[in-house]
Design a protein around this motif. Structure first.
Motif, PDB file in Angstrom:
ATOM      1  N   GLU A 105       0.829  -1.209   0.000  1.00 37.54           N
ATOM      2  CA  GLU A 105       0.000   0.000   0.000  1.00 37.54           C
ATOM      3  C   GLU A 105       0.858   1.252   0.000  1.00 37.54           C
ATOM      4  OE1 GLU A 105      -2.538  -0.456   3.391  1.00 37.54           O
ATOM      5  OE2 GLU A 105      -3.791  -1.966   2.416  1.00 37.54           O
ATOM      6  N   GLN A 106       1.941   1.243   0.762  1.00 39.26           N
ATOM      7  CA  GLN A 106       2.840   2.406   0.811  1.00 39.26           C
ATOM      8  C   GLN A 106       3.502   2.660  -0.547  1.00 39.26           C
ATOM      9  OE1 GLN A 106       5.489   1.481   4.030  1.00 39.26           O
ATOM     10  NE2 GLN A 106       4.148   2.384   5.593  1.00 39.26           N
ATOM     11  N   THR A 107       3.969   1.584  -1.198  1.00 41.01           N
ATOM     12  CA  THR A 107       4.620   1.758  -2.506  1.00 41.01           C
ATOM     13  C   THR A 107       3.621   2.268  -3.543  1.00 41.01           C
ATOM     14  OG1 THR A 107       4.280  -0.589  -2.989  1.00 41.01           O
ATOM     15  CG2 THR A 107       6.435   0.035  -2.109  1.00 41.01           C
ATOM     16  N   GLU A 108       2.381   1.736  -3.492  1.00 37.62           N
ATOM     17  CA  GLU A 108       1.352   2.202  -4.427  1.00 37.62           C
ATOM     18  C   GLU A 108       1.028   3.676  -4.191  1.00 37.62           C
ATOM     19  OE1 GLU A 108      -1.957  -0.461  -4.063  1.00 37.62           O
ATOM     20  OE2 GLU A 108      -0.912  -2.090  -5.094  1.00 37.62           O
ATOM     21  N   ALA A 109       0.936   4.087  -2.935  1.00 36.27           N
ATOM     22  CA  ALA A 109       0.663   5.480  -2.598  1.00 36.27           C
ATOM     23  C   ALA A 109       1.806   6.375  -3.079  1.00 36.27           C
ATOM     24  CB  ALA A 109       0.470   5.627  -1.098  1.00 36.27           C
ATOM     25  N   ALA A 110       3.042   5.905  -2.922  1.00 35.67           N
ATOM     26  CA  ALA A 110       4.209   6.666  -3.375  1.00 35.67           C
ATOM     27  C   ALA A 110       4.190   6.837  -4.896  1.00 35.67           C
ATOM     28  CB  ALA A 110       5.486   5.979  -2.928  1.00 35.67           C
ATOM     29  N   LYS A 111       3.834   5.787  -5.622  1.00 27.70           N
ATOM     30  CA  LYS A 111       3.764   5.852  -7.088  1.00 27.70           C
ATOM     31  C   LYS A 111       2.695   6.851  -7.524  1.00 27.70           C
ATOM     32  CE  LYS A 111       5.462   1.229  -8.211  1.00 27.70           C
ATOM     33  NZ  LYS A 111       5.107  -0.091  -8.712  1.00 27.70           N
ATOM     34  N   LYS A 112       1.549   6.828  -6.856  1.00 32.00           N
ATOM     35  CA  LYS A 112       0.472   7.779  -7.184  1.00 32.00           C
ATOM     36  C   LYS A 112       0.928   9.212  -6.943  1.00 32.00           C
ATOM     37  CE  LYS A 112      -3.576   4.841  -6.511  1.00 32.00           C
ATOM     38  NZ  LYS A 112      -4.777   4.598  -5.694  1.00 32.00           N
ATOM     39  N   ALA A 113       1.633   9.427  -5.834  1.00 34.36           N
ATOM     40  CA  ALA A 113       2.143  10.760  -5.511  1.00 34.36           C
ATOM     41  C   ALA A 113       3.140  11.232  -6.572  1.00 34.36           C
ATOM     42  CB  ALA A 113       2.794  10.753  -4.142  1.00 34.36           C
ATOM     43  N   GLU A 114       4.000  10.323  -7.051  1.00 34.25           N
ATOM     44  CA  GLU A 114       4.976  10.660  -8.092  1.00 34.25           C
ATOM     45  C   GLU A 114       4.260  11.051  -9.384  1.00 34.25           C
ATOM     46  OE1 GLU A 114       7.906   7.612  -8.698  1.00 34.25           O
ATOM     47  OE2 GLU A 114       8.460   7.592  -6.573  1.00 34.25           O
TER      48      GLU A 114
ATOM     49  N   LYS B   5       1.242  12.320  -9.700  1.00 32.56           N
ATOM     50  CA  LYS B   5       0.614  13.630  -9.489  1.00 32.56           C
ATOM     51  C   LYS B   5       1.661  14.736  -9.608  1.00 32.56           C
ATOM     52  CE  LYS B   5      -3.385  12.508  -6.655  1.00 32.56           C
ATOM     53  NZ  LYS B   5      -4.013  12.646  -5.333  1.00 32.56           N
ATOM     54  N   ASP B   6       2.840  14.538  -9.010  1.00 31.75           N
ATOM     55  CA  ASP B   6       3.934  15.519  -9.071  1.00 31.75           C
ATOM     56  C   ASP B   6       4.394  15.728 -10.507  1.00 31.75           C
ATOM     57  OD1 ASP B   6       3.828  15.860  -6.347  1.00 31.75           O
ATOM     58  OD2 ASP B   6       5.523  14.520  -5.909  1.00 31.75           O
ATOM     59  N   ALA B   7       4.475  14.580 -11.251  1.00 35.41           N
ATOM     60  CA  ALA B   7       4.918  14.665 -12.646  1.00 35.41           C
ATOM     61  C   ALA B   7       3.920  15.464 -13.476  1.00 35.41           C
ATOM     62  CB  ALA B   7       5.092  13.278 -13.208  1.00 35.41           C
ATOM     63  N   LYS B   8       2.618  15.276 -13.259  1.00 32.43           N
ATOM     64  CA  LYS B   8       1.570  16.014 -14.005  1.00 32.43           C
ATOM     65  C   LYS B   8       1.589  17.489 -13.667  1.00 32.43           C
ATOM     66  CE  LYS B   8      -1.732  12.264 -14.752  1.00 32.43           C
ATOM     67  NZ  LYS B   8      -3.063  11.781 -14.446  1.00 32.43           N
TER      68      LYS B   8
END
Length: 125
Positions: free
Chosen positions: A107-116, A118-121
């Protein structure tokens, strides 16, 4: 002079199940008594340790004995030793803990990927 003793059953051979003990009767005569085979203690299926609280009998005799003589009041009582049961409980608990930890990390890795993402967009705009 030695007195001879014969088998009292039909089987005339000195087999494991046909052992005799010579006994002197009150009349002074020697007589044979058939000896039953010795029972082995029931052992734990996991560790091979003799089980405490379970009576030592020949297999058929367990049918005529009360339940309290055959088991102990515990999970796997009369089948597994206390230490083996304790080990199983601890192992099951640790496996469950491992599964929970794996799930949390995922769950933490998935949340981190989603955050990345969003940052990239946001940086593109």
């Amino acid at each position: 002079m030695a007195q001879r003793v014969t088998f009292r059953r039909r089987n005339p051979y000195n087999t494991k199940s046909n052992k005799i003990k010579v006994v002197k009767t009150p009349g002074g005569a020697l007589r044979s008594q058939h000896v039953k085979k010795l029972a082995t203690r029931p052992k734990c299926g996991d560790t091979g340790v003799p089980l405490q609280g379970v009576s030592t009998l020949r297999p058929r005799q367990y049918a005529t004995v009360s339940r309290t003589k055959k088991t102990v009041s515990r999970a796997y009582g009369g089948s597994k030793s206390a230490n083996a049961v304790k080990e199983r409980i601890v192992r099951a608990f640790l496996i469950e803990e491992q599964k929970i930890v794996k799930r949390v990390i995922k769950e933490q890795t998935e949340a981190a990927k989603k955050a990345e993402k969003k940052d990239a967009k946001k940086s593109k705009k």
